[in-house]
Motif scaffolding. Structure first.
Motif, short mmCIF file in Angstrom:
data_model
loop_
_atom_site.label_atom_id
_atom_site.label_comp_id
_atom_site.label_asym_id
_atom_site.label_seq_id
_atom_site.Cartn_x
_atom_site.Cartn_y
_atom_site.Cartn_z
N HIS A 49 0.82 -1.20 0.00
CA HIS A 49 0.00 0.00 0.00
C HIS A 49 0.87 1.26 0.00
CE1 HIS A 49 -3.24 2.67 1.15
NE2 HIS A 49 -2.47 3.12 2.13
N ASN A 50 1.99 1.19 0.68
CA ASN A 50 2.84 2.37 0.89
C ASN A 50 3.79 2.66 -0.28
OD1 ASN A 50 2.66 4.11 2.98
ND2 ASN A 50 4.27 3.20 4.25
N VAL A 51 4.18 1.62 -1.02
CA VAL A 51 5.17 1.78 -2.10
C VAL A 51 4.49 1.52 -3.45
CG1 VAL A 51 7.39 1.02 -3.03
CG2 VAL A 51 6.99 0.96 -0.54
N PRO A 52 4.27 2.55 -4.26
CA PRO A 52 3.62 2.34 -5.55
C PRO A 52 4.44 1.41 -6.45
CG PRO A 52 3.77 4.68 -5.04
CD PRO A 52 4.61 3.96 -4.02
N GLU A 91 1.98 5.64 -10.58
CA GLU A 91 2.50 6.98 -10.34
C GLU A 91 2.98 7.12 -8.91
OE1 GLU A 91 0.12 10.21 -11.86
OE2 GLU A 91 1.40 9.76 -13.57
N GLY A 92 3.98 7.93 -8.72
CA GLY A 92 4.50 8.16 -7.39
C GLY A 92 3.62 9.12 -6.61
N LYS A 93 3.93 9.24 -5.30
CA LYS A 93 3.12 10.13 -4.46
C LYS A 93 3.71 11.54 -4.44
CE LYS A 93 3.48 6.85 -1.11
NZ LYS A 93 3.33 6.23 0.20
N LEU A 94 4.92 11.69 -5.03
CA LEU A 94 5.59 12.98 -4.99
C LEU A 94 5.34 13.76 -6.27
CD1 LEU A 94 9.04 11.57 -3.86
CD2 LEU A 94 7.34 12.60 -2.39
N ARG A 95 5.23 15.04 -6.18
CA ARG A 95 5.14 15.88 -7.36
C ARG A 95 6.28 16.90 -7.29
NH1 ARG A 95 3.15 12.55 -8.98
NH2 ARG A 95 1.10 12.10 -9.81
#
Lengths: 139, 486
Positions: free
Chosen positions: B130-133, B139-143
């Motif tokens: 759940h924590n690591v795409p 898509e990553g969680k960072l922009r």
């Protein structure tokens, strides 16, 4: 004449593609490339995208560049292509319209993400019935 | 298509095989494959040895064109290939690094034991998943803004640590401290930045994985202890990923550019994928600077994922990562080019060492390895397939003398992906793994079928060959307990 077939390669993936004309060869190569990623036969296109590239005077390199462009759009705009139409391929370059769907988890994925189209053993040959290309991918 | 290779190969000893330069006019040096006799038949089943011979064509090559025992057919360079070029007269080749620049692997230790972790494994696996795409198109969680992305290219894992992902100790235990010198974001195209922007902090797909393991055997107790491995049954965590689309785009663009450079500098290429330029030329320097940007991106990626893994452990065990002893043992790159000083025929020489599917394995006392490992040598991490085992090794003096301080990087593929997928269904793979006591979670079942254990050589054979040849030394064996595949 089949559109393409996959070739056995230990680490990566490769295809043979055929076409009665160069534009058809390009279309079938793209069809083969995206078929490695998902079962694109099962998709109904939702998005249309015009893809144009300038001429670089070398058909095999042109093929790699065009396929790489489609993968780039897949990766950045999240469009999985499933229909390919090359309208012209001449001294002005390539003019194509590709259709596909927005990337989402429930698509018929095949599990291979194609990282890149390589230049390894790259070949475009004339055959009796038209053209044949051999393309290796990094997956 | 995969026709067998029938060129000349001469036995040097039980672990070394020579492809003499007379094999093909244009080879500037001999090829050298590290393998045992029984592995050789498989190696000759495809064109990998031909690729070893092809690399020997490139200008300025120093020593042999080498391949480690996990050699298999790549494109251009073979996977498992090691080649060094004089920085004044030799070349640099993006194909000698590969599309996944700084694809690499890191391993974390824990204080946990097999008994302690067992009841928590399913929830831990879910939490990490759940924590690591992961997976195709994830898509990553960072922009990241352009400026942040440029900072990632220059500072690598240090950028991640500054943002709160992990600590200083992690950097000390990362090759190049996770911050390789020589990055120049100006040499990276806006297109590569676009492709890399949303993928930082993602595992990817294919052979990339995240694995919870248990130590199953210790061969060298002293070295193991220095790395924080005290006993059999101790839990470790392994992370295998690279620079994602960012590295692929950089490689892609520079192969294209360097095809023109090769023509410009009159370099004869037996395969276009060997596109290269003199290391000292503007084009060669540009590729190197861009490659370093991608290498740093990959170190940042593994560092961020490490942080999320620690968070998952903390949540499940309701203890801090410090209490759980989740410390980074080491992080190695296995697709990279490095400028290094090596002693050749008694003389010190600066060379650009290409390791494509090969790991640096520096000897004890080498100044470039962390202080706490100086006594034992650089830790080497060799992941195997998802069903069998992985290994921890250390670098040796013999590797410095013979392989520019390099050793194997994994099991090496045996079966094509298509063959593997035809042989079994995804659900079946998961069930078979679970029967062996290995939990599996995958973003796609299709990846699972391509990554079945039988598709790989036996990593134990590969590692035993490196150990027997003396180019690295076995420290511990790890067996998988729970695997996340992209």
């Amino acid at each position: 004449m089949p559109r393409y077939r996959t070739i056995r390669h230990t680490a990566d993936k490769a295809i043979d593609a055929w076409g009665r004309s160069l534009p058809e060869l390009f279309e079938n190569s793209a069809y083969g490339t995206f078929s490695l990623i998902a079962d694109i036969n099962r998709l109904k296109p939702e998005i249309k995208k015009e893809v144009k590239l300038p001429n670089n005077k070398d058909i095999p390199l042109m093929l790699v560049e065009w396929l790489s462009e489609l993968l780039y759009i897949f990766d950045t705009e999240k469009i999985l292509f499933c229909r390919f139409k090359v309208n012209s391929l001449d001294e002005r370059g390539i003019d194509s319209v590709c259709e596909g769907v927005k990337v989402r988890p429930d698509l018929p994925w095949r599990g291979s993400y194609v990282k890149a189209v390589t230049y390894h053993n790259l070949k475009v040959e004339r055959t009796e019935k038209g053209y044949r290309a051999k393309i290796f991918f990094d997956v | 298509m995969a026709s067998a290779w029938s060129g000349p190969i001469e036995k040097i000893d039980d672990y070394r095989w020579l492809i003499p330069r007379r094999y093909k006019p244009g080879m500037r040096t001999d090829g050298l494959i590290f393998a045992r006799e029984k592995m050789l038949a498989k190696i000759k089943e495809d064109m990998a040895p031909e690729q070893v011979a092809n690399v020997a064509f490139l200008p300025g090559i120093v020593g042999y064109s080498m391949a480690m025992p996990d050699i298999h057919w790549g494109y251009g360079f073979p996977i498992g290939g090691v080649a060094a070029f004089d920085i004044r007269e030799g070349v640099i080749s993006p194909g000698g690094v590969g599309y996944d620049i700084n694809c690499g692997v890191r391993i974390l230790r824990t204080n946990l034991t097999l008994e302690e972790i067992k009841p928590y494994l399913p929830s831990l696996l879910d939490e990490i998943f759940h924590n690591v795409p992961s997976g195709v198109g994830s898509e990553g969680k960072l922009r990241l803004s352009n400026e942040e992305l440029r900072q990632v290219m220059i500072q690598g894992a240090r950028w991640a640590v500054r943002k709160g992902y992990g600590g200083e100790k992690d950097l000390e235990h990362t090759e190049e401290n996770g911050e390789m010198e020589g990055a120049d974001p100006q040499k990276v195209s806006p297109r590569a930045m676009e492709r890399g922007r949303s993928q930082l902090g993602t595992l990817g797909s294919g052979n990339h994985f995240l694995e919870i393991q248990a130590v199953s055997e210790i061969y060298d107790r002293k070295s193991a202890q220095v790395m924080g491995i005290d006993k059999e049954g101790q839990i470790t965590v392994m992370i295998h990923t690279g620079s994602r689309g960012f590295g692929h785009q950089i490689c892609d663009e520079y192969v294209k550019k360097l095809l023109q450079s090769a023509q410009h500098y009159n370099i004869h290429l037996p395969d276009r994928q060997l596109a290269c330029a003199p290391f000292s030329s503007p084009e060669g320097k540009a590729y190197f600077s861009a490659m370093v940007c991608a290498a740093n991106y990959a170190w940042a990626n593994r560092q961020i994922i490490t942080h999320w893994v620690r968070e998952a452990f903390e949540k499940v065990f309701k203890k801090s990562a410090e209490e759980l002893g989740l410390e980074l043992i080491y992080d190695v790159a296995h697709n990279i080019a490095k400028v290094e000083e090596h002693t050749i025929n008694g003389k010190k020489l600066k060379v650009v060492v290409h390791r494509k599917g090969a790991t640096r394995a520096f000897a004890p006392e080498h100044p470039l390895i962390p202080r706490d490992y100086r006594e034992i040598g650089q830790p080497v991490i060799v992941p195997g397939d998802m069903g069998r085992a992985s290994y921890l090794l250390v670098g040796t003096e013999r590797a410095m003398e013979e392989t520019f301080g390099s050793t194997c990087h994994g099991a090496g593929r045996l079966m094509s992906r298509a063959q593997a997928s035809r042989s079994v269904r995804g659900q079946e793979v998961k069930r078979r793994m679970e029967e062996q006591g290995i939990l599996v979670k995958a973003a796609s079942f299709a990846t699972l079928t391509e990554e079945i254990p039988e598709a790989y050589k036996d990593v134990s054979e590969v590692v035993a060959t490196c150990d027997g040849a003396g180019i690295s030394k076995k420290v511990a064996k790890l067996r998988p307990l729970a695997v996340i595949k992209g």
